[in-house]
Design a protein around this motif. Structure first.
Motif, short mmCIF file in Angstrom:
data_model
loop_
_atom_site.label_atom_id
_atom_site.label_comp_id
_atom_site.label_asym_id
_atom_site.label_seq_id
_atom_site.Cartn_x
_atom_site.Cartn_y
_atom_site.Cartn_z
N PHE A 161 30.95 -23.31 58.12
CA PHE A 161 31.36 -21.97 57.67
C PHE A 161 32.09 -21.20 58.78
O PHE A 161 32.46 -20.06 58.61
CB PHE A 161 30.12 -21.16 57.25
CG PHE A 161 28.98 -21.31 58.23
CD1 PHE A 161 28.98 -20.59 59.40
CD2 PHE A 161 27.96 -22.23 58.00
CE1 PHE A 161 27.97 -20.76 60.34
CE2 PHE A 161 26.95 -22.40 58.93
CZ PHE A 161 26.95 -21.66 60.10
N CYS A 162 32.26 -21.82 59.95
CA CYS A 162 32.68 -21.06 61.13
C CYS A 162 34.11 -21.41 61.55
O CYS A 162 34.46 -22.58 61.69
CB CYS A 162 31.71 -21.33 62.27
SG CYS A 162 32.14 -20.47 63.79
N LEU A 208 28.07 -13.63 54.42
CA LEU A 208 29.05 -14.62 54.91
C LEU A 208 30.44 -14.00 54.98
O LEU A 208 30.88 -13.33 54.06
CB LEU A 208 29.09 -15.84 53.98
CG LEU A 208 30.03 -16.95 54.44
CD1 LEU A 208 29.39 -17.80 55.52
CD2 LEU A 208 30.46 -17.83 53.28
N ASN A 209 31.10 -14.22 56.08
CA ASN A 209 32.51 -13.84 56.18
C ASN A 209 33.33 -15.01 55.69
O ASN A 209 33.19 -16.12 56.19
CB ASN A 209 32.87 -13.58 57.64
CG ASN A 209 32.64 -12.13 58.01
OD1 ASN A 209 33.24 -11.24 57.45
ND2 ASN A 209 31.74 -11.91 58.95
N HIS A 223 20.17 -20.43 59.15
CA HIS A 223 21.05 -20.57 57.99
C HIS A 223 20.52 -21.42 56.85
O HIS A 223 21.12 -21.42 55.77
CB HIS A 223 22.44 -21.08 58.40
CG HIS A 223 23.16 -20.22 59.40
ND1 HIS A 223 23.11 -18.84 59.36
CD2 HIS A 223 23.91 -20.52 60.49
CE1 HIS A 223 23.82 -18.35 60.36
NE2 HIS A 223 24.31 -19.35 61.07
N GLY A 282 32.20 -20.18 70.61
CA GLY A 282 31.52 -21.12 71.50
C GLY A 282 30.01 -21.14 71.32
O GLY A 282 29.43 -20.26 70.69
N GLU A 283 29.40 -22.18 71.87
CA GLU A 283 27.94 -22.32 71.85
C GLU A 283 27.46 -22.05 73.29
O GLU A 283 27.64 -22.89 74.17
CB GLU A 283 27.58 -23.73 71.38
CG GLU A 283 26.14 -24.14 71.59
CD GLU A 283 25.10 -23.12 71.10
OE1 GLU A 283 25.21 -22.64 69.97
OE2 GLU A 283 24.18 -22.81 71.88
N GLU A 320 19.18 -15.91 62.61
CA GLU A 320 20.39 -15.54 61.87
C GLU A 320 20.45 -16.37 60.59
O GLU A 320 20.19 -17.58 60.62
CB GLU A 320 21.64 -15.86 62.69
CG GLU A 320 21.62 -15.39 64.13
CD GLU A 320 21.89 -13.92 64.25
OE1 GLU A 320 22.92 -13.46 63.73
OE2 GLU A 320 21.04 -13.23 64.84
N SER A 379 20.51 -19.44 65.12
CA SER A 379 21.25 -19.52 63.86
C SER A 379 20.58 -20.57 62.98
O SER A 379 20.73 -21.75 63.21
CB SER A 379 22.70 -19.91 64.13
OG SER A 379 23.29 -18.95 64.97
N MET A 436 27.81 -13.89 71.02
CA MET A 436 27.94 -14.36 69.64
C MET A 436 29.39 -14.55 69.26
O MET A 436 29.74 -14.55 68.09
CB MET A 436 27.31 -13.36 68.66
CG MET A 436 25.82 -13.25 68.77
SD MET A 436 25.17 -12.31 67.39
CE MET A 436 23.43 -12.24 67.83
N CYS A 474 33.85 -14.31 64.22
CA CYS A 474 33.89 -15.66 64.78
C CYS A 474 35.18 -16.45 64.71
O CYS A 474 35.37 -17.30 63.84
CB CYS A 474 32.82 -16.48 64.10
SG CYS A 474 31.22 -15.78 64.29
N SER A 482 22.99 -16.05 71.24
CA SER A 482 22.83 -16.73 69.96
C SER A 482 23.14 -18.21 70.10
O SER A 482 24.13 -18.60 70.71
CB SER A 482 23.79 -16.09 68.94
OG SER A 482 23.68 -16.72 67.70
N THR A 483 22.26 -19.05 69.55
CA THR A 483 22.48 -20.49 69.64
C THR A 483 22.32 -21.15 68.27
O THR A 483 21.55 -20.68 67.43
CB THR A 483 21.49 -21.15 70.63
OG1 THR A 483 21.71 -22.57 70.62
CG2 THR A 483 20.03 -20.87 70.26
N CYS A 484 23.04 -22.26 68.10
CA CYS A 484 22.89 -23.04 66.87
C CYS A 484 21.62 -23.88 66.92
O CYS A 484 21.28 -24.55 65.95
CB CYS A 484 24.12 -23.90 66.65
SG CYS A 484 24.34 -25.14 67.94
N1 SAH Z 1 27.22 -20.83 68.75
C1 SAH Z 1 26.35 -19.69 68.60
C2 SAH Z 1 27.11 -18.38 68.51
C3 SAH Z 1 28.03 -18.40 67.35
S1 SAH Z 1 28.55 -17.05 66.44
C4 SAH Z 1 25.48 -19.88 67.37
O1 SAH Z 1 25.70 -20.84 66.63
O2 SAH Z 1 24.57 -19.11 67.17
C5 SAH Z 1 27.28 -15.98 66.02
C6 SAH Z 1 26.73 -16.11 64.58
O3 SAH Z 1 27.73 -16.01 63.57
C7 SAH Z 1 26.04 -17.44 64.36
O4 SAH Z 1 24.81 -17.18 63.71
C8 SAH Z 1 26.98 -18.14 63.43
O5 SAH Z 1 26.33 -19.15 62.72
C9 SAH Z 1 27.48 -17.01 62.59
N2 SAH Z 1 28.71 -17.27 61.83
C10 SAH Z 1 29.72 -18.09 62.14
N3 SAH Z 1 30.68 -18.08 61.18
C11 SAH Z 1 30.25 -17.19 60.26
C12 SAH Z 1 30.80 -16.73 59.01
N4 SAH Z 1 31.95 -17.18 58.56
N5 SAH Z 1 30.09 -15.83 58.33
C13 SAH Z 1 28.89 -15.37 58.79
N6 SAH Z 1 28.33 -15.76 59.93
C14 SAH Z 1 29.00 -16.67 60.66
#
Ligand code: SAH
Length: 350
Positions: free
Chosen positions: A116-117, A287-288, A214, A157-158, A254, A212, A154, A329, A189-191
């Motif tokens: 989704f990113c 969700l974006n 999800h 990158g990770e 998240e 994160s 956030m 993101c 924030s981490t995956c």
């Molecule tokens: N790599 C880190 C930071 C990423 S971005 C991580 O995974 O946490 C920060 C948050 O935005 C994360 O929770 C990520 O999963 C979320 N994110 C990424 N794309 C998104 C989208 N299109 N809509 C909503 N949240 C999103």
């Protein structure tokens, strides 16, 4: 070339000692660097000969504003910075009642592959240096003229995939002679890189860890986040529990709510079961939409939230900021790459 901004004050002291300079020079230069100096020439309290030497021997990173978008809805500002090597990263400045928060990137691109990113679509190009992460805070403050009080890692990158540089960044940004931002005002924030979460726990920092999640089940989570295929939800949650026990800091989870994918009542129930017995907090993110992805925002975020609350789980819905400026993101970097280079590889995502 030596890059001074990524050095701690103690390292700068050693560096200037070697140059035969008094110790206080380190403090002077540290101050200039952390307050946005754009050249050694402007460091007016240094002797001219030293300025010239630094000019010749050291690299001074100064990101340039490639694009700046200001949301008409809420004043959120999104920066696309061009780095010294031509790569771009994004930073977002968000204005809240409790102060200004800046969302910084930790890598150019990302290797984690979450479907989704937008940040991960072209893979990871490279890690950012500690100084380049810090620059995003320094130059956002300088460009906007607004004091920044909070940081969230956030952006693109990770962060835990760039562990050493991110830690060094935290030490630098926390320094009283620099930006002086307290650990309690920083979120990372981490995956879910479990070994790195354990490593972070050992340091006992007072920052807030966001995970994160999800999805509460392996099938859905592995579909959304390839990282889950190696480390399932159970091991991740065990690691999170350990993190809390070691640091005493609550984790924030998240959860991007996606239409028909992870927004069912059954999934809310499962999520609540997963969090039972550990103090945590769920952050529901609408969700974006990303142009390249078929995933759509959920239409039942409130029901999902109420269902969680019914189980005694605290859940908040994240307020959407900067909806009119590609503020989530990696979208701005992505768009800029596509516009610059119409031949940017389109394979690799489905
Ligand atoms: N790599 C880190 C930071 C990423 S971005 C991580 O995974 O946490 C920060 C948050 O935005 C994360 O929770 C990520 O999963 C979320 N994110 C990424 N794309 C998104 C989208 N299109 N809509 C909503 N949240 C999103």
């Amino acid at each position: 070339m030596t890059e001074l901004k990524s050095m701690t004050l103690e390292e700068l002291e050693a560096y200037f000692k070697e140059l035969g300079q008094p110790k206080f020079r380190a403090g002077q230069v540290f101050g200039w660097l952390h307050h946005g100096a754009e050249s050694f020439g402007e460091m007016s309290n240094l002797p001219r000969a030293l300025r010239e030497r630094l000019e010749a021997e050291c690299l001074l990173t100064v990101p340039r504003v490639e694009r700046r978008q200001v949301s008409r809805l809420d004043g959120t500002v999104k920066y696309l910075w061009r780095l010294g090597d031509g790569n771009c990263v994004e930073t977002v400045l968000m204005r809240y009642k409790h102060g200004n928060t800046v969302c910084v990137s930790s890598q150019v691109g990302c290797n984690m592959g979450c479907v989704f990113c937008a940040s991960t679509l072209g893979g990871k190009v490279r890690d950012l240096t500690p100084g380049e992460i810090l620059d995003q805070v320094i130059f956002t403050e300088k460009d906007s003229g607004e004091r920044i009080s909070n940081i969230v890692l956030m952006g693109i990158g990770e962060p835990l995939d760039n562990f050493d540089h991110v830690l060094r960044f935290l030490t630098l940004v926390n320094h009283p002679k620099g930006m002086n931002i307290g650990m309690r005002h920083i979120s990372l924030s981490t995956c879910g890189l479990v070994k790195k979460i354990d490593k972070l726990a050992q340091l006992g920092l007072q920052l807030t860890l966001s995970v994160s999640l999800h999805a509460p089940d392996d099938e859905t989570r592995s579909r959304l986040m390839p990282v889950n295929r190696a480390v399932g939800v159970e091991l991740l949650m065990d690691t999170c529990r350990r993190y809390f026990e070691t640091t005493g800091r609550r984790i924030s989870y998240e959860y991007a709510v996606i239409d028909g994918v992870n927004d069912g009542d059954e999934q809310a129930d499962r999520l609540a079961r997963l969090l039972r017995g550990q103090p945590g907090h769920v952050n529901l993110i609408p969700l974006n939409e990303v142009a390249e992805s078929p995933l759509k925002p959920s239409r039942r975020v409130r029901q999902f939230q109420r269902r969680l609350e019914g189980h005694g789980v605290t859940a908040t819905v994240r307020r959407k900021l900067g909806g009119d400026i590609d503020a989530s993101c990696g979208q701005l970097r992505r768009r800029s790459m596509l516009e610059r280079d119409a031949s940017f590889p389109e394979e690799g995502f489905s």
